[in-house]
Design an enzyme around this catalytic site. Structure first.
Site: not given
Ligand code: TRP
Length: 334
Positions: A117, A199, A202
């Site tokens: 991140k 997986k 979005k």
């Protein structure tokens, strides 16, 4: 909270729209655990975690509410389970602070999600992003949770939670239950319709048809399945070199409750086109009652508000027992 039952706790961020992967991989099972005599389910919409990344406030509020209604629509009954917004229960922030003082910088800097991140949001590497796993540990430990159903990507955070709990217990006695992570079996992992190696999600996908949202209309669902990637050959088998077909079979099995063998037999003489259409139709029928319920709930604002309020109050009450104990142990004045 029912005495004597084990606690299942899980949390989901309200940042993405709920999709078929979330539903088949997690939410559907949570709903079915509700009537078990063994477990009591606590499900939190972890909006505090979401602000570690910049959010549009109106949008976040809308999505959090939508997720609350989606949980209800898929069958989580806020009278039988506890369903609430993390930000409505101050105990999460309070315990999180205390646990921060029992977590080492070194541990947090090893978290792969933090590293990823920080690369992705290089302009906003805030302290919340760094201590995110501590807040998550607080979510879990606050309710004495035994079992935490969670994605494989959260394994490291779960282990850290256990380490923190153990460390605290070693100093102060048995305050926390040491929770176990519960990771979905591969069969329940739904992959993207366009990128079946990854997986269903979005954020990673370049193509809208990769993900089926719970709110998609029947036409949209059918067209996404029509466009789903298949593999070479023409056999409908869940083989290692057929990730697209295997994923469609997994979706079909999860919905129809049929075994893989049964599903393969059922489609033995079907072509890819027909197969995709039938899986799409099964999804449409599965989601139809959920969408109806969601629609009803969206029109019933006062009813949803009253449930949100009642559940927040119950969660605040439920959080007190352990929180009080922890505050006493660390020496806060009474
Ligand atoms: N970090 C989790 C995720 O991204 C969400 C989460 C926050 C969570 N607190 C939790 C999951 C507690 C389970 C238990 O998936």
């Amino acid at each position: 909270m029912q005495e004597g039952k084990k606690i299942i706790f899980s949390g989901m961020q309200p940042t993405g729209e709920p999709h078929l992967g979330n539903y088949l991989g997690a939410l559907k099972n949570w709903a079915s655990l509700q009537d078990s005599n063994e477990y009591f389910g606590i499900y939190s919409i972890v909006d505090m975690h979401s602000i570690t990344v910049r959010q549009d406030p109106a949008e976040l509020r809308k999505k959090a509410r939508n997720l609350f209604m989606s949980y209800m629509a898929i069958g989580i009954d806020p009278e039988k389970s506890l369903l609430f917004f993390q930000s409505h229960v101050p105990g999460h922030a309070e315990l999180s602070w205390i646990l921060n003082c029992f977590t080492y910088m070194g541990e947090l800097s090893r978290m792969t999600q933090y590293k990823e991140k920080s690369l992705k949001h290089a302009d906003n590497i805030n302290a919340g992003l760094f201590t995110y796993p501590v807040l998550m540990a607080a979510d879990i430990l606050l309710y004495g949770s035994h079992l935490v159903p969670i994605g494989d990507d959260q394994r490291q955070h779960m282990e850290l939670c256990r380490d923190i709990a153990h460390r605290f217990n070693t100093i102060y006695g048995d305050v926390f239950v040491i929770p176990e992570g519960y990771y979905p079996k591969t069969g329940a992992r739904i992959m993207g319709l366009q990128e079946p190696a990854k997986k269903m999600s979005k954020s990673d996908a370049t193509n809208e048809s990769n993900v089926v949202f719970l709110s998609d209309t029947p036409d949209i669902i059918l067209s996404k399945f029509k466009r789903a990637v298949t593999d070479s050959g023409s056999e409908i088998k869940a083989a290692a070199d057929k990730p697209g077909i295997a994923n469609l079979l997994a979706i079909y099995c999860a919905i129809s409750k049929k075994s893989l063998e049964e599903a393969e037999a059922e489609f033995a003489s079907a072509g890819y086109g027909d197969f995709k259409k039938r899986v799409g139709e099964a999804v449409v029928e599965e989601l139809r009652p959920i969408q109806q319920k969601l629609d009803e709930l969206s029109k019933n604002r006062d009813y949803v508000d009253s449930l949100i309020k009642a559940n927040a109050e119950k969660a605040v009450a439920a959080s007190q027992r352990i929180l009080r104990k922890v505050k006493k142990k660390v020496g806060y004045p009474s």
